[in-house]
Design an enzyme around this catalytic site. Structure first.
Site, PDB file in Angstrom:
ATOM      1  N   ASP A 156      36.592 -23.755 -29.269  1.00 15.63           N
ATOM      2  CA  ASP A 156      36.452 -24.820 -29.325  1.00 15.63           C
ATOM      3  C   ASP A 156      35.353 -25.959 -29.909  1.00 15.63           C
ATOM      4  O   ASP A 156      34.666 -25.332 -30.772  1.00 15.63           O
ATOM      5  CB  ASP A 156      36.059 -25.495 -27.523  1.00 15.63           C
ATOM      6  N   ARG A 190      38.844 -37.779 -15.121  1.00 16.95           N
ATOM      7  CA  ARG A 190      38.458 -37.232 -16.807  1.00 16.95           C
ATOM      8  C   ARG A 190      36.856 -37.846 -16.539  1.00 16.95           C
ATOM      9  O   ARG A 190      36.305 -39.168 -16.957  1.00 16.95           O
ATOM     10  CB  ARG A 190      38.811 -37.697 -17.718  1.00 16.95           C
TER      11      ARG A 190
HETATM   12  N1  NVA Z   1      34.616 -29.432 -25.060  1.00 21.13           N
HETATM   13  C1  NVA Z   1      35.899 -30.281 -25.315  1.00 21.13           C
HETATM   14  C2  NVA Z   1      36.842 -30.181 -25.264  1.00 21.13           C
HETATM   15  C3  NVA Z   1      37.773 -30.827 -25.299  1.00 21.13           C
HETATM   16  C4  NVA Z   1      39.007 -31.381 -24.749  1.00 21.13           C
HETATM   17  C5  NVA Z   1      34.802 -31.305 -25.359  1.00 21.13           C
HETATM   18  O1  NVA Z   1      35.006 -31.416 -23.367  1.00 21.13           O
HETATM   19  O2  NVA Z   1      34.855 -32.830 -25.354  1.00 21.13           O
HETATM   20  N1   CP Z   2      42.915 -30.802 -24.231  1.00 18.67           N
HETATM   21  C1   CP Z   2      42.243 -32.363 -24.094  1.00 18.67           C
HETATM   22  O1   CP Z   2      41.703 -32.350 -23.194  1.00 18.67           O
HETATM   23  O2   CP Z   2      42.913 -32.658 -25.411  1.00 18.67           O
HETATM   24  P1   CP Z   2      42.684 -34.464 -24.524  1.00 18.67           P
HETATM   25  O3   CP Z   2      41.135 -34.835 -24.831  1.00 18.67           O
HETATM   26  O4   CP Z   2      43.433 -35.334 -25.941  1.00 18.67           O
HETATM   27  O5   CP Z   2      42.996 -35.377 -23.531  1.00 18.67           O
END
Ligand code: NVA
Ligand code: CP
Length: 305
Positions: A219, A102
């Protein structure tokens, strides 16, 4: 399929296969059937951003499949001190059987996959959130028994979720409509793809996007890494780009509401609409576990699935 970097890389058939295996994973777990598809295997999980669902579902999923997951925080590992991604990729390939990452730039994930000899899974970048959208498609299919021909609507920022929903929805034969403010459109590569991939609408009007929808998504207005823009974004989105009961009145009866979470009640969704659809939103969160167990088994298993 060697990696899961973005849904654009997969065919509709491959997505369908992942969803079928995910359904099987869920069935197995609910019926106490244990499958050690990843016995003795290790997944390295690199996190350069916060997470609750992604971390817990990957780690739990690995354990349930007989393997092990290890958490590497960007800050505490040598990545945070500037060790090149191509070296990290080659080192982890000597110890582990898969990498979940991530991070911010999609190019970092692509670079990691280029140098790694083991499968790489994108656990969210600024560009895409493929694991989330596999769980989302699984949840819609579970409730509505099919995907093709249904209308998927996204209201809000043209962010990683919007990008992946557009690609995933269209690849599965859904109609996709997105409403976002000017200046906050989905990625140009995704819009280019959408032009020829099926029935797609981009509008500034949430009502137009929500008309006759079967599943409405939203979102946060400011994603991770955009905290400094939060006030400006709030001004642009407030009062317009929100999933609420007035908007839901325009949708098909029985329309689902989905949110990847975390949610900001009173911003992109009202508390009332969130709570009305809480069951299906938390089913969506649960399905992260099953969908990722499917992805990991397909990529890291011994080729039986
Ligand atoms: N669009 C959000 C999704 C979190 C799961 C982000 O990137 O913070
Ligand atoms: N939806 C999602 O990816 O949640 P987290 O940021 O908690 O991993």
């Amino acid at each position: 399929m060697n990696d899961l970097l973005k849904l654009m890389d997969l065919s509709g058939k491959e997505i369908d296969h992942i969803l079928n295996v995910a359904d099987q994973m869920k069935y197995n777990q609910k019926h106490g059937l244990i499958h050690n598809y990843l016995q003795g295997k290790t997944l390295a999980m690199i996190f350069e951003k916060n997470s609750t669902r992604t971390r817990v579902s990957f780690e739990t999923g690995m354990y349930q499949l007989g393997g092990h997951a290890l958490f590497l925080s960007g800050k505490e590992s040598q990545i945070g001190r500037g060790e090149p991604i191509e070296d990290t990729a080659r080192v982890l390939s000597r110890y582990c059987d898969g990498i979940m990452i991530r991070t911010y730039g999609q190019e970092e994930v692509e670079e990691l996959a280029k140098y790694a000899d083991i499968p790489v899974i994108n656990g969210l970048t600024d560009f895409a959130h493929p694991c989330q959208v596999l769980a989302d498609l699984m949840t819609i299919r579970e409730k509505m028994t099919r995907l093709a021909g249904l209308k998927l609507t996204f209201i809000g920022d043209g962010n990683n979720m919007a990008n992946s929903l557009i690609v995933g929805g269209l690849k599965c034969g859904m109609e996709v409509a997105v409403a976002c403010p000017e200046g906050y459109d989905p990625d140009p590569k995704v819009l280019e793809f959408a032009k020829t991939a099926g029935k797609f609408t981009l509008t500034r009007d949430p009502g137009e996007a929500a008309a006759d929808a079967d599943a409405v998504f939203t979102d946060v207005w400011a994603s991770m890494g955009q905290e400094g823009e939060a006030a400006k974004r709030r001004k642009t989105f407030e009062g317009i780009y929100q999933v609420n009961e007035k908007l839901m009145a325009l949708t098909h009866s029985g329309c689902m509401v989905q949110h990847c979470l975390p949610a900001h009640r009173g911003e992109e969704i009202t508390a009332e609409t969130f709570e009305k659809h809480a069951e299906e939103i938390f089913d969506e969160a649960e399905n992260r576990l099953h969908a990722q167990k499917a992805v990991m088994t397909i990529l890291m298993g011994e080729g039986k699935l």
